[in-house]
Design an enzyme around this catalytic site. Structure first.
Site, PDB file in Angstrom:
ATOM      1  N   HIS A  70      42.312  13.466  56.411  1.00 62.62           N
ATOM      2  CA  HIS A  70      42.097  14.691  55.349  1.00 62.62           C
ATOM      3  C   HIS A  70      41.671  14.106  54.256  1.00 62.62           C
ATOM      4  CE1 HIS A  70      41.730  18.981  54.691  1.00 62.62           C
ATOM      5  NE2 HIS A  70      42.317  18.791  53.762  1.00 62.62           N
ATOM      6  N   TYR A  79      51.103  50.108  31.834  1.00 61.64           N
ATOM      7  CA  TYR A  79      52.438  49.524  31.229  1.00 61.64           C
ATOM      8  C   TYR A  79      51.986  48.619  29.930  1.00 61.64           C
ATOM      9  CZ  TYR A  79      55.314  50.420  35.130  1.00 61.64           C
ATOM     10  OH  TYR A  79      56.217  50.903  36.053  1.00 61.64           O
ATOM     11  N   CYS A 120      49.924  46.858  38.415  1.00 59.67           N
ATOM     12  CA  CYS A 120      51.317  47.446  38.565  1.00 59.67           C
ATOM     13  C   CYS A 120      51.552  46.727  40.049  1.00 59.67           C
ATOM     14  CB  CYS A 120      51.690  48.608  38.408  1.00 59.67           C
ATOM     15  SG  CYS A 120      51.002  49.219  36.740  1.00 59.67           S
TER      16      CYS A 120
END
Length: 389
Positions: A179, A278, A325
């Site tokens: 690789h 929030y 969220c």
């Protein structure tokens, strides 16, 4: 009343998915064509690890094989056996294993196994004896990535053990592969160093009487840019899914296969000066309309992306505002947008259609688009479109 049939209760209608990953088989087939054109007559092994890079391994594998891919590559034994259980009979190579893995089921299923150490090889030999059949073996050699694979120092010992195992009839060597560390920099000298090391290690195997049937090294980037490194097979991954391995250079004519979308579950007015989500990290600078989409960080939208991405609504870009969220995030639609509950927003997809691209997320997060598409999870449902029907 007796003698009269009673009305059957209404069958519940299945809910329409609120979060959807649409996988386009036509785009997938197009990308296989791009890869095959670059590969010429060289066979293609399609990498479908990590559940097909988040696209659904068995589904995408079937299309790739129908379009001329010869073989499949995965990391784990469970991935390989899952493809077999799905009825896929094409050659499969699995290359990342614990040293004490039970290889017997994979050998019995005809899965080709890659080893990187003598301990891995010993476990494969044990599995072959229990399965009552020789294992089809590939050796992964480390030519400079310094990750998995046998390095130059340990190569003679593994080569000796593999030769003995083949003579004993426990394994049949099919391949040797490596690789590249920097294939996305096609002119970088380390690529040629790695290629030279691979050739040297293959020559050493042949000299020991262990001649591989196939040698391969080229990932997506090398397949697209280095025809001299095709060897006996190319092994692309991300490009098949329509994402460029070198996005700063070219898209290579690839088409994104995944389109992530959601449907608004709420649309409401927010007055000037009101905070959203929030911590009120975003405050409306003027009266506006916002929409709530039911996806969040539990579904693969990183919280760290809060306030830094757009969605496409009705062909127009709209900014996500406030914090992402766990289950939802908010989009500033602007006054008079006409967007209603149930309308669709495209979170990322094909920029040719004016949709945000997964690369935009990667740029904002300082990562790569591989992480974006493989990170789609949670309650997102897949839908497959296109293909041969």
């Amino acid at each position: 009343m007796t003698g009269q049939s009673q009305p059957s209760p209404a069958q519940p209608r299945p809910p329409r998915p609120q979060a959807l990953a649409t996988i386009d088989h036509d785009a997938l087939a197009h990308n296989v064509g791009v890869i095959r054109e670059c590969a010429g007559d060289t066979p293609v092994m399609a990498v479908v690890k990590a559940d097909g890079y988040g696209h659904g391994a068995a589904e995408v594998a079937r299309t790739m094989l129908a379009e001329g891919v010869r073989e499949l590559g995965v990391c784990t034994l469970s991935e390989a056996l899952g493809l077999r259980a799905a009825g896929i009979t094409a050659p499969i190579l699995s290359w990342l294993h614990a040293h004490d893995a039970d290889f017997a089921p994979a050998i019995a299923a005809g899965v080709e196994l890659a080893v990187s150490t003598r301990r891995h090889l010993a476990a494969v030999v044990d599995g072959a004896r229990r399965a009552g059949a020789p294992a089809v073996l590939t050796i992964k050699v480390d030519t400079g990535l310094n990750r998995n694979g046998v390095n130059v120092d340990d190569w003679p010992g593994l080569l000796e053990a593999a030769t003995a195992a083949q003579r004993a009839g426990d394994v049949r060597l099919r391949g040797i592969f490596t690789h590249f560390a920097r294939a996305d920099e096609p002119d970088h000298p380390v690529i040629d160093i790695q290629a030279a090391r691979l050739k040297e290690m293959v020559d050493q195997a042949c000299a020991a009487g262990l001649e591989p049937e196939v040698v391969h090294a080229a990932n997506s980037a090398a397949t697209l840019t280095r025809p001299d490194l095709r060897f006996d097979m190319v092994r692309p991954g991300i490009a098949l899914y329509g994402l460029s391995p070198m996005p700063e250079v070219s898209d290579f004519g690839l088409r994104p296969v995944m389109r992530l979308s959601g449907r608004f579950v709420n649309v409401k007015t927010v007055r000037e000066g009101e905070g959203v989500s929030y911590g009120h990290t975003w405050t409306a600078p003027h009266d506006t309309t916002v929409g709530v989409l039911p996806l969040g960080y539990a579904d693969g939208i990183p919280r760290t992306l809060s306030g830094r991405f757009d969605v496409a609504v009705g062909g127009e870009r709209r900014p996500a505002v406030g914090r992402v969220c766990m289950d939802q995030f908010v989009v500033d639609l602007g006054l008079g947008s006409g967007v209603e509950v149930g309308d669709e927003a495209v979170i990322f997809g094909d920029p040719r259609r004016g949709e945000p691209h997964a690369q935009e997320w990667a740029d904002a997060l300082g990562t790569i688009h591989y992480e974006v598409v493989t990170g789609v999870k949670g309650r997102v449902q897949r839908r497959y479109v296109g293909g041969r029907g």
